[in-house]
Write a protein that holds these residues in place. Structure first.
Motif, mmCIF file in Angstrom:
data_model
loop_
_atom_site.group_PDB
_atom_site.id
_atom_site.type_symbol
_atom_site.label_atom_id
_atom_site.label_comp_id
_atom_site.label_asym_id
_atom_site.label_seq_id
_atom_site.Cartn_x
_atom_site.Cartn_y
_atom_site.Cartn_z
ATOM 1 N N TYR A 376 0.773 -1.066 0.302
ATOM 2 C CA TYR A 376 -0.015 0.024 -0.234
ATOM 3 C C TYR A 376 0.907 0.800 -0.487
ATOM 4 O O TYR A 376 0.711 1.886 -0.890
ATOM 5 N N ASN A 377 1.329 1.200 0.818
ATOM 6 C CA ASN A 377 2.452 2.488 1.049
ATOM 7 C C ASN A 377 3.049 3.350 -0.337
ATOM 8 O O ASN A 377 2.756 4.706 -0.080
ATOM 9 N N ALA A 378 3.638 2.769 -1.026
ATOM 10 C CA ALA A 378 3.993 3.633 -2.530
ATOM 11 C C ALA A 378 2.642 3.134 -3.152
ATOM 12 O O ALA A 378 3.024 3.960 -4.125
ATOM 13 N N ILE A 379 2.348 2.090 -3.356
ATOM 14 C CA ILE A 379 2.076 1.764 -4.540
ATOM 15 C C ILE A 379 0.267 2.686 -5.003
ATOM 16 O O ILE A 379 0.112 2.911 -5.914
ATOM 17 N N GLN A 380 0.005 3.125 -3.685
ATOM 18 C CA GLN A 380 -1.700 3.837 -4.000
ATOM 19 C C GLN A 380 -1.353 5.367 -4.603
ATOM 20 O O GLN A 380 -1.904 5.942 -5.422
ATOM 21 N N LEU A 381 -0.002 5.852 -4.034
ATOM 22 C CA LEU A 381 0.803 7.011 -4.253
ATOM 23 C C LEU A 381 0.558 6.355 -6.301
ATOM 24 O O LEU A 381 0.117 7.366 -7.044
ATOM 25 N N VAL A 382 1.768 5.827 -6.546
ATOM 26 C CA VAL A 382 1.694 5.520 -7.833
ATOM 27 C C VAL A 382 0.617 5.322 -9.049
ATOM 28 O O VAL A 382 0.605 6.042 -9.855
ATOM 29 N N TYR A 383 -0.306 4.385 -8.061
ATOM 30 C CA TYR A 383 -1.239 4.005 -9.617
ATOM 31 C C TYR A 383 -2.591 5.296 -8.876
ATOM 32 O O TYR A 383 -2.996 5.085 -10.303
ATOM 33 N N ILE A 384 -2.532 6.119 -8.508
ATOM 34 C CA ILE A 384 -3.667 7.228 -8.512
ATOM 35 C C ILE A 384 -3.191 7.810 -9.416
ATOM 36 O O ILE A 384 -3.849 8.727 -10.475
ATOM 37 N N ALA A 385 -2.109 7.977 -9.301
ATOM 38 C CA ALA A 385 -0.798 9.525 -10.150
ATOM 39 C C ALA A 385 -0.964 8.867 -11.591
ATOM 40 O O ALA A 385 -0.975 9.805 -12.700
ATOM 41 N N GLU A 386 -1.301 7.292 -11.560
ATOM 42 C CA GLU A 386 -1.128 7.598 -12.914
ATOM 43 C C GLU A 386 -2.387 7.387 -14.017
ATOM 44 O O GLU A 386 -2.193 6.868 -15.141
ATOM 45 N N ILE A 387 -3.661 6.747 -12.982
ATOM 46 C CA ILE A 387 -4.784 6.368 -14.311
ATOM 47 C C ILE A 387 -5.787 7.268 -14.427
ATOM 48 O O ILE A 387 -6.435 6.975 -15.557
ATOM 49 N N PHE A 388 -4.935 8.475 -14.542
ATOM 50 C CA PHE A 388 -6.761 9.636 -15.100
ATOM 51 C C PHE A 388 -5.593 9.958 -16.364
ATOM 52 O O PHE A 388 -4.075 10.693 -16.026
ATOM 53 N N PRO A 389 -6.440 10.841 -17.257
ATOM 54 C CA PRO A 389 -5.790 11.474 -17.888
ATOM 55 C C PRO A 389 -4.871 12.890 -17.665
ATOM 56 O O PRO A 389 -6.001 13.531 -16.195
ATOM 57 N N MET A 390 -4.569 13.413 -18.047
ATOM 58 C CA MET A 390 -4.137 14.993 -17.783
ATOM 59 C C MET A 390 -5.064 16.140 -17.426
ATOM 60 O O MET A 390 -4.864 16.657 -16.209
ATOM 61 N N ALA A 391 -6.303 16.263 -18.152
ATOM 62 C CA ALA A 391 -7.275 17.346 -17.829
ATOM 63 C C ALA A 391 -7.587 16.947 -17.265
ATOM 64 O O ALA A 391 -8.110 17.779 -16.012
#
Length: 508
Positions: A376-391
């Protein structure tokens, strides 16, 4: 330069996360440890359990508001300026807490500090995701949680050594130390580049191209990599803006965006319902509950705080090879087993004279933190930061962070009363939540490793205007408007049924 410059930018941008970890550890690492001393509670007239809970809750409340405001400011001001603003607010909050002469002044400082870390929490991960190459994006975004963990652990050690100080210095000095990283971040941000994706979003193409060139200066410039990277980002942002995401409300009106939002919110809720914050914030109380007394509680807290940084380093070693989904799933399974053991041993040995049983109970608390940080500690931030489009990335990430903060606030407020009322049975709530989380990670969370931020759109059924998997790339006829060609081979077209637009899919 190049990759080393990118890594340096990521490490420096996460200095704000060190502040977050250090400040988040205040209640347990500084405030909670000093609650075991005479100076802190005496100075504030022995705060009640409700007031002690309020010290945590006001911080979390400020953080929740900061999450939402950060989503707006991240788009309006940019990633860099939002981080800089957060650092300034964190500095003011730290000064107010350090110099507090009343509980009201202290609480205002906590609220302001919480608001500051709410701003920086999501934006730092977005910034690192937007400057990172796909192959090491997990590591670079995960650096944020490593700095959070280090800040948290540092607060434990400083709080413990502060307990040897005389009078008010025992708690004022540890609180004041958090000013140092805030000042470093405020000054250093003048040299940090802005996110190239945000610059392109704002139409600042020359600046964006210059930043990308600097980030990838270690790559042979004759390969034209920088131009292709710039074109990929620009075309996808243009495509989304002109065809698929014409306003923020696409986050709720478009099926693929709703799915991304649901996954982001679920991940944040699952993180809070692991029980990690309950154990973190109230561990000194839990240690006392199994017979640990005096300064031994503080030394145990220091050892407990080291579990996060150690496990997080291990996680960063495999996050870009193994991916995101399976570590989250198996981490949840591990937590189910761990919480089951913690529940049983707490029931049997809390308050008993069995030293061995009490030792195992403490061991399950330590392994709980270790297992949590393996996933959880690292992956939750990684996953959420990368799944959304730029806009939508900044505001969608802010919404997810806000829901996570609100869930954590609820548990922080309820946990003292829950432990007093039902004791060890309270752990059963987290056991059930961890089991549900494991099932969801196995069944409904897609993998995102190795893809550029633009290519991740394909995972959710959206169209990709421009693919990174190509030597020389070209795209045309996006949304009916010619976008030009550079000279690649078109291997397939897919129709965007939601918007009647055509997107070209290109491969190496």
């Amino acid at each position: 330069m190049g990759k080393s410059f990118t890594i340096g930018c990521s490490i420096f941008a996460t200095t704000g996360s060190f502040i977050y970890g250090y400040d988040s550890g205040l209640f347990k690492g500084i405030i909670s440890t000093t609650l075991g001393q005479a100076s802190f509670p005496a100075y504030f007239n022995n705060p009640s359990d409700n007031l002690t809970g309020a010290i945590v809750s006001t911080y979390s409340g400020g953080q929740g508001v900061g999450n939402l405001v950060g989503g707006y400011l991240g788009d309006k001001l940019g990633r860099k300026k939002t981080i800089w603003l957060a650092a300034n607010l964190a500095l003011v909050g730290a000064i107010l807490q350090t110099a507090a002469v009343s509980i009201s002044m202290f609480l205002v400082g906590r609220i302001l500090a919480g608001f500051a870390v709410g701003l920086v929490y999501a934006i730092s991960s977005i910034y690192n995701a937007e400057i990172a190459p796909p192959k090491i994006r997990g590591v670079l975004v995960g650096l944020q949680t490593q700095l959070i963990s280090l800040g948290y652990a540092t607060s434990n050690w400083i709080g413990t050594f502060g307990s040897f100080a005389k009078g008010d210095a025992a708690w004022r000095l540890p609180l004041g130390i958090q000013c140092v990283p805030a000042v470093i971040l405020i000054i250093g941000l003048f040299w940090l580049p802005e996110s190239p994706r945000w610059l392109i979003q704002e139409g600042k193409y020359e600046k964006a191209h210059a930043v990308i060139k600097k980030l990838h200066s270690d790559i042979d410039q004759g390969s034209d990599f920088v131009n292709r990277e710039f074109d990929q980002i620009k075309r996808q942002i243009d495509y989304e803006r002109e065809v698929t995401i014409k306003s923020f409300w696409a986050l709720f009106s478009k099926a693929s965006s709703r799915k991304r939002l649901m996954l982001g919110i679920l991940l944040q809720v699952f993180l809070q319902t692991t029980g990690i914050n309950v154990v973190n914030y109230y561990q000194t109380t839990l240690f006392k509950g199994v017979g640990i007394q005096g300064r031994n509680v503080l030394w145990l807290s220091c050892g407990y705080g080291m579990m996060g940084p150690i496990a997080n380093v291990i996680c960063l070693m495999y996050i870009d090879r193994v991916g995101r989904r399976l570590p989250l799933a198996w981490c949840s399974v591990g937590l189910v087993v761990n919480v089951t053991l913690l529940t049983i041993f707490s029931k049997e040995f809390a308050g008993s004279d069995n030293v061995v049983g009490q030792g195992f109970t403490i061991a399950w608390m330590f392994t709980f933190s270790f297992i949590f940080s393996l996933g959880y500690n690292a992956i939750q931030l990684v996953y959420i930061a990368e799944i959304f489009p730029m806009a939508l990335r900044s505001r969608a990430t802010a919404i997810c962070a806000f829901i996570g903060t609100a869930t954590g606030l609820l548990f922080n407020q309820l946990s003292p009363k829950a432990f007093n009322s039902i004791g060890w049975r309270y752990y059963i709530v987290f056991l059930i939540c961890d089991a549900v989380a494991a099932a969801c990670f196995f069944l409904i969370f897609p993998e995102t490793k190795g893809k550029s931020l633009e290519e991740i759109a394909e995972i959710f059924g959206d169209q990709v205007a421009y693919s990174e998997r190509v030597g020389v790339v070209g795209v045309k006829d996006i949304g009916g408007a010619a976008m030009g060609e550079v000279g690649a081979t078109v291997v397939g077209k897919k129709r965007d049924d939601d918007h009647n637009g055509m997107a070209v899919h290109i491969e190496r």
